[in-house]
Motif scaffolding. Sequence first.
Motif, mmCIF file in Angstrom:
data_model
loop_
_atom_site.group_PDB
_atom_site.id
_atom_site.type_symbol
_atom_site.label_atom_id
_atom_site.label_comp_id
_atom_site.label_asym_id
_atom_site.label_seq_id
_atom_site.Cartn_x
_atom_site.Cartn_y
_atom_site.Cartn_z
ATOM 1 N N VAL A 18 0.975 -1.132 -0.031
ATOM 2 C CA VAL A 18 -0.009 0.044 -0.013
ATOM 3 C C VAL A 18 0.675 1.210 -0.201
ATOM 4 O O VAL A 18 0.446 2.083 -0.532
ATOM 5 C CB VAL A 18 -1.146 0.099 1.042
ATOM 6 N N PRO A 19 1.876 1.386 0.805
ATOM 7 C CA PRO A 19 2.770 2.689 0.960
ATOM 8 C C PRO A 19 3.105 3.269 -0.273
ATOM 9 O O PRO A 19 2.903 4.444 -0.517
ATOM 10 C CB PRO A 19 3.826 2.304 1.769
ATOM 11 N N VAL A 91 4.663 -1.390 11.212
ATOM 12 C CA VAL A 91 5.662 -0.127 11.067
ATOM 13 C C VAL A 91 6.891 -0.601 10.288
ATOM 14 O O VAL A 91 7.382 0.199 9.285
ATOM 15 C CB VAL A 91 5.992 0.381 12.333
ATOM 16 N N ALA A 92 7.431 -1.584 10.727
ATOM 17 C CA ALA A 92 8.498 -2.292 9.834
ATOM 18 C C ALA A 92 8.245 -2.449 8.368
ATOM 19 O O ALA A 92 8.883 -2.000 7.457
ATOM 20 C CB ALA A 92 9.256 -3.356 10.472
ATOM 21 N N LEU A 93 7.035 -3.214 8.041
ATOM 22 C CA LEU A 93 6.709 -3.541 6.743
ATOM 23 C C LEU A 93 6.590 -2.148 5.816
ATOM 24 O O LEU A 93 6.886 -2.084 4.812
ATOM 25 C CB LEU A 93 5.351 -4.373 6.682
ATOM 26 N N ALA A 94 5.801 -1.083 6.431
ATOM 27 C CA ALA A 94 5.342 0.148 5.781
ATOM 28 C C ALA A 94 6.590 0.848 5.415
ATOM 29 O O ALA A 94 6.778 1.475 4.338
ATOM 30 C CB ALA A 94 4.161 0.573 6.426
ATOM 31 N N ALA A 131 10.885 -4.123 3.098
ATOM 32 C CA ALA A 131 9.961 -4.438 4.079
ATOM 33 C C ALA A 131 10.385 -5.472 4.682
ATOM 34 O O ALA A 131 10.208 -5.666 5.948
ATOM 35 C CB ALA A 131 8.373 -4.708 3.246
ATOM 36 N N LEU A 132 10.961 -6.675 4.032
ATOM 37 C CA LEU A 132 11.314 -7.917 4.864
ATOM 38 C C LEU A 132 12.373 -7.677 5.456
ATOM 39 O O LEU A 132 12.455 -8.201 6.701
ATOM 40 C CB LEU A 132 11.567 -8.888 3.579
ATOM 41 N N ALA A 133 13.386 -7.174 4.972
ATOM 42 C CA ALA A 133 14.535 -6.615 5.918
ATOM 43 C C ALA A 133 14.208 -6.071 6.917
ATOM 44 O O ALA A 133 14.683 -6.437 8.107
ATOM 45 C CB ALA A 133 15.557 -5.846 5.132
#
Length: 180
Positions: A18-19, A91-94, A131-133
């Motif tokens: 989405v971001p 928050v980490a993914l976005a 996002a994954l990192a």
Amino acid sequence: MVGSLVATAFWAMVPAYVPNNAAVLAGGGRPIDGGREWRGARLLGDGKTWRGTAVGTAVGVLVALGLNAVVDPASAALGVDLPTFELPAAVALAFGAMAGDVGASFLKRRSGRERGASFPGLDQLDFVVGALAAAFLVAPAWATSVFTLPVLAVVVVMTPVLHVATNVAAYGLGLKNEPW
Ligand code: CTP
Ligand code: K
Ligand code: MG
């Protein structure tokens, strides 16, 4: 089996998908690099703005919280045990998705590509890597339980397809300047 992997992979990546799209709608205002150049080219370029990055991240987190609210009915409807997003993971993914995209622009400028130029491969996966990192770094237990190797494999194959389709659609609708 494959269906549940695809459902889990898609669900878990929505806060990262989405971001960038929200940033396209929200973009404008001051560029992150403040117009600065490095080695003869812009550091990041006018396509990476504070507002796009902040709004994109916020919308991604809000969407994750929205998914949390419907995780039980969605899991029941699909017959799949879909994951709930811990706040740090959301928050980490976005933010990771936005940061990956910013990192890609840095590399594009270093390789002489102007704003908006395509960089096949990087364009489709920069935000996935970011996002994954970030998720594995910030919420390792959560990320390890959700992103198993089969789920990761589906993410890597499915994301470029979705990315190309959404960007062609956004270009067709006049929301983006280029179809990538
Ligand atoms: N955008 C933004 N901030 C971001 C990412 C995107 O404001 N962190 C907005 C900008 O208006 C940008 C648009 O979304 O032009 C499309 O994003 P993208 O395709 O990633 O940027 P480009 O303009 O193509 O620039 P680049 O070549 O650096 O990717
Ligand atoms: K991009
Ligand atoms: Mg672009």
